[in-house]
Design an enzyme around this catalytic site. Structure first.
Site, mmCIF file in Angstrom:
data_model
loop_
_atom_site.group_PDB
_atom_site.id
_atom_site.type_symbol
_atom_site.label_atom_id
_atom_site.label_comp_id
_atom_site.label_asym_id
_atom_site.label_seq_id
_atom_site.Cartn_x
_atom_site.Cartn_y
_atom_site.Cartn_z
ATOM 1 N N PRO A 1 -10.928 15.413 1.863
ATOM 2 C CA PRO A 1 -11.186 14.446 2.937
ATOM 3 C C PRO A 1 -10.116 14.592 4.140
ATOM 4 O O PRO A 1 -9.084 14.927 3.936
ATOM 5 C CB PRO A 1 -11.077 13.110 2.257
ATOM 6 C CG PRO A 1 -10.408 13.389 1.005
ATOM 7 C CD PRO A 1 -10.684 14.761 0.686
ATOM 8 N N VAL A 2 -10.631 14.326 5.304
ATOM 9 C CA VAL A 2 -9.852 14.292 6.381
ATOM 10 C C VAL A 2 -8.872 13.023 6.614
ATOM 11 O O VAL A 2 -9.490 11.969 6.618
ATOM 12 C CB VAL A 2 -10.444 14.443 7.683
ATOM 13 C CG1 VAL A 2 -9.617 14.524 9.062
ATOM 14 C CG2 VAL A 2 -11.265 15.869 7.835
ATOM 15 N N GLY B 1 -7.157 11.516 4.434
ATOM 16 C CA GLY B 1 -7.245 10.848 3.342
ATOM 17 C C GLY B 1 -6.137 10.803 2.388
ATOM 18 O O GLY B 1 -6.225 10.156 1.280
ATOM 19 N N GLY B 2 -4.838 11.179 2.837
ATOM 20 C CA GLY B 2 -3.731 11.114 1.928
ATOM 21 C C GLY B 2 -3.727 12.295 0.896
ATOM 22 O O GLY B 2 -3.059 12.246 -0.018
ATOM 23 N N MET B 3 -4.440 13.406 1.075
ATOM 24 C CA MET B 3 -4.447 14.565 0.219
ATOM 25 C C MET B 3 -4.131 15.928 1.009
ATOM 26 O O MET B 3 -4.355 16.910 0.375
ATOM 27 C CB MET B 3 -5.980 14.586 -0.430
ATOM 28 C CG MET B 3 -6.311 13.482 -1.214
ATOM 29 S SD MET B 3 -7.713 13.631 -2.069
ATOM 30 C CE MET B 3 -7.134 14.670 -3.448
ATOM 31 N N LYS C 1 -3.501 18.021 -2.357
ATOM 32 C CA LYS C 1 -2.276 17.543 -3.121
ATOM 33 C C LYS C 1 -2.344 16.178 -3.432
ATOM 34 O O LYS C 1 -3.064 15.206 -2.760
ATOM 35 C CB LYS C 1 -0.955 17.794 -2.376
ATOM 36 C CG LYS C 1 -0.741 17.235 -0.986
ATOM 37 C CD LYS C 1 -0.056 15.790 -1.300
ATOM 38 C CE LYS C 1 0.017 14.940 -0.037
ATOM 39 N NZ LYS C 1 0.222 13.680 0.014
ATOM 40 N N GLY D 1 -5.312 17.378 3.442
ATOM 41 C CA GLY D 1 -6.220 18.249 3.830
ATOM 42 C C GLY D 1 -6.163 19.096 5.014
ATOM 43 O O GLY D 1 -6.296 20.369 5.059
ATOM 44 N N GLY D 2 -5.469 18.511 6.267
ATOM 45 C CA GLY D 2 -5.081 19.409 7.284
ATOM 46 C C GLY D 2 -3.900 20.320 7.051
ATOM 47 O O GLY D 2 -3.743 21.375 7.419
ATOM 48 N N SER D 3 -3.081 19.805 6.115
ATOM 49 C CA SER D 3 -1.948 20.559 5.647
ATOM 50 C C SER D 3 -2.361 21.964 5.053
ATOM 51 O O SER D 3 -1.851 22.899 5.414
ATOM 52 C CB SER D 3 -0.842 19.727 5.072
ATOM 53 O OG SER D 3 -0.312 18.593 5.623
ATOM 54 N N ASP E 1 4.083 18.269 4.493
ATOM 55 C CA ASP E 1 3.284 19.026 3.213
ATOM 56 C C ASP E 1 2.952 20.417 3.192
ATOM 57 O O ASP E 1 2.357 20.838 1.959
ATOM 58 C CB ASP E 1 2.116 17.984 2.964
ATOM 59 C CG ASP E 1 2.263 16.622 2.777
ATOM 60 O OD1 ASP E 1 3.480 16.313 2.443
ATOM 61 O OD2 ASP E 1 1.509 15.697 3.141
HETATM 62 O O1 C5P Z 1 5.200 16.127 8.786
HETATM 63 P P1 C5P Z 1 3.692 15.553 9.139
HETATM 64 O O2 C5P Z 1 3.695 16.038 10.646
HETATM 65 O O3 C5P Z 1 2.596 15.769 8.398
HETATM 66 O O4 C5P Z 1 4.105 14.117 9.365
HETATM 67 C C1 C5P Z 1 3.272 13.185 10.157
HETATM 68 C C2 C5P Z 1 3.937 11.930 10.662
HETATM 69 O O5 C5P Z 1 4.034 11.148 9.425
HETATM 70 C C3 C5P Z 1 5.105 11.985 10.950
HETATM 71 O O6 C5P Z 1 4.976 12.131 12.614
HETATM 72 C C4 C5P Z 1 5.957 10.920 10.760
HETATM 73 O O7 C5P Z 1 5.426 9.769 11.653
HETATM 74 C C5 C5P Z 1 5.308 10.657 9.337
HETATM 75 N N1 C5P Z 1 6.108 11.004 8.392
HETATM 76 C C6 C5P Z 1 7.325 10.311 7.961
HETATM 77 N N2 C5P Z 1 8.079 10.898 6.969
HETATM 78 C C7 C5P Z 1 7.976 11.791 6.114
HETATM 79 C C8 C5P Z 1 6.554 12.548 6.585
HETATM 80 C C9 C5P Z 1 5.889 12.077 7.552
HETATM 81 O O8 C5P Z 1 8.038 9.455 8.398
HETATM 82 N N3 C5P Z 1 8.729 12.340 5.446
#
Ligand code: C5P
Length: 310
Positions: free
Chosen positions: A102-103, A105-107, A14, A109-111, A144
């Site tokens: 990418p791991v 990478g802000g895309m 994404k 990937g894990g989600s 995500d």
């Molecule tokens: O939801 P996810 O586990 O992917 O989020 C990882 C981390 O990113 C959260 O523990 C939080 O620190 C931060 N986060 C946030 N606000 C969001 C999404 C993620 O602060 N809307």
């Protein structure tokens, strides 16, 4: 749908076309108003049933395999374990992730691997869960993950887990400069809070011109409507990414932006030919680890047809 012995699910990366971030909530998460788009860069997750015990194992192959954790922190493992716990599943699963995204990478990937695993294990174990049930489990796994199930273009609210589809016309052409190393999402959100401690932070909002641009299908309109509140924080942690963004603009990209929490840089091209030209220039620049190009939007996690699922 009856159970299968092996299922392969393809799930997209994404990007956030707009990402507006509010002040932190009491639970530490940040309220967001975002527009997600699923792009044609995919991870494939193959799930093979293990009837010897209830173990969940994971291995990764492909571009970024070495960066993938193979212990209980892997989000795909957590997805399988969540299904086992919620529905008293006694079988196990062997997961193989073919990584193209990418791991860290802000895309997402894990989600997206977690979304793929939910869909794969639902079929593998014959659970017959509805889309709504899968969405609720996805929201427990990460902000995500629900979007990765639905794909296409969608609004995200709450911490990003509340998704509703958005109308979008045509196909957009994106180029991605994948940086060396990843960025931790919590670290980037933390840096954003640090950068704006005294400023009154508005409630997050999606820009109306972004929705209009998506309806028009015009890349030039989309280019001026992109935004990402996390960009300043990602650049503060990795200032050299500014050079990559500027290089892409100098080479004719219509727009350049950090993808999500970074460090991947994304570029919007006018058409597929311009995307190829830009990708070549970026690859030769030495500014990044790898370059990829992909069209968008594309669907979310979906089971690949036979023969992959014999
Ligand atoms: O939801 P996810 O586990 O992917 O989020 C990882 C981390 O990113 C959260 O523990 C939080 O620190 C931060 N986060 C946030 N606000 C969001 C999404 C993620 O602060 N809307």
């Amino acid at each position: 749908m009856s159970p299968s012995a092996e299922v392969t699910v393809r799930s997209p990366a994404k990007i956030n076309l707009g990402l507006s971030v509010g002040p932190p909530r009491p639970d530490g998460y940040h309220p967001v108003a975002t527009v997600y788009q699923a792009v044609a860069l995919y991870d494939d997750v193959t799930a093979v049933v293990r009837d010897d015990d209830a173990a969940v194992s994971v291995e990764a192959v492909g571009d970024f395999a070495a960066d993938v954790p193979t212990d209980e922190t892997n989000l795909a493992v957590r997805a399988a374990r969540l299904l086992q716990a919620e529905y008293d599943v006694e079988e196990g699963v062997a997961l193989t992730i073919r990584k193209t995204i990418p791991v860290a990478g802000g895309m997402a990937g894990g989600s997206t691997d977690a979304a793929a695993t939910l869909v794969a294990c639902n079929r593998l174990w014959g659970l017959q869960l509805s889309q709504t049930e899968l969405q609720n489990l996805a929201a427990e796994l990460g902000s995500d993950v629900p979007f990765c199930l639905v794909g296409h273009t969608a609004l995200g609210h709450g911490r990003g887990e509340q998704v509703t589809e958005v109308m979008s016309r045509g196909t957009f052409h994106w180029v991605f400069a994948i940086a060396e190393g990843g960025l931790s999402t919590p670290a980037v959100y933390g840096e954003l809070d640090r950068l704006r401690p005294l400023r009154r932070v508005e409630s997050p909002e999606v820009r109306p011109e972004l929705l209009t641009a998506l309806l028009s299908g015009r890349p030039d309109a989309l280019a001026v409507a992109l935004s990402n509140d996390l960009q300043a924080a990602a650049l503060s942690l990795r200032p050299e990414l500014g050079d990559t963004l500027q290089f892409g603009l100098d080479q004719g990209a219509l727009a350049a932006q950090i993808s999500g929490s970074g460090p991947t840089c994304l570029f919007l091209a006018a058409d597929s030919r311009s995307a190829v030209d830009l990708a070549v220039e970026l690859a030769e620049s030495g500014l990044c680890r790898m370059v990829r190009q992909a069209e968008a939007p594309v669907p979310g996690a979906r089971i690949l047809p036979a023969p992959a699922n014999r």
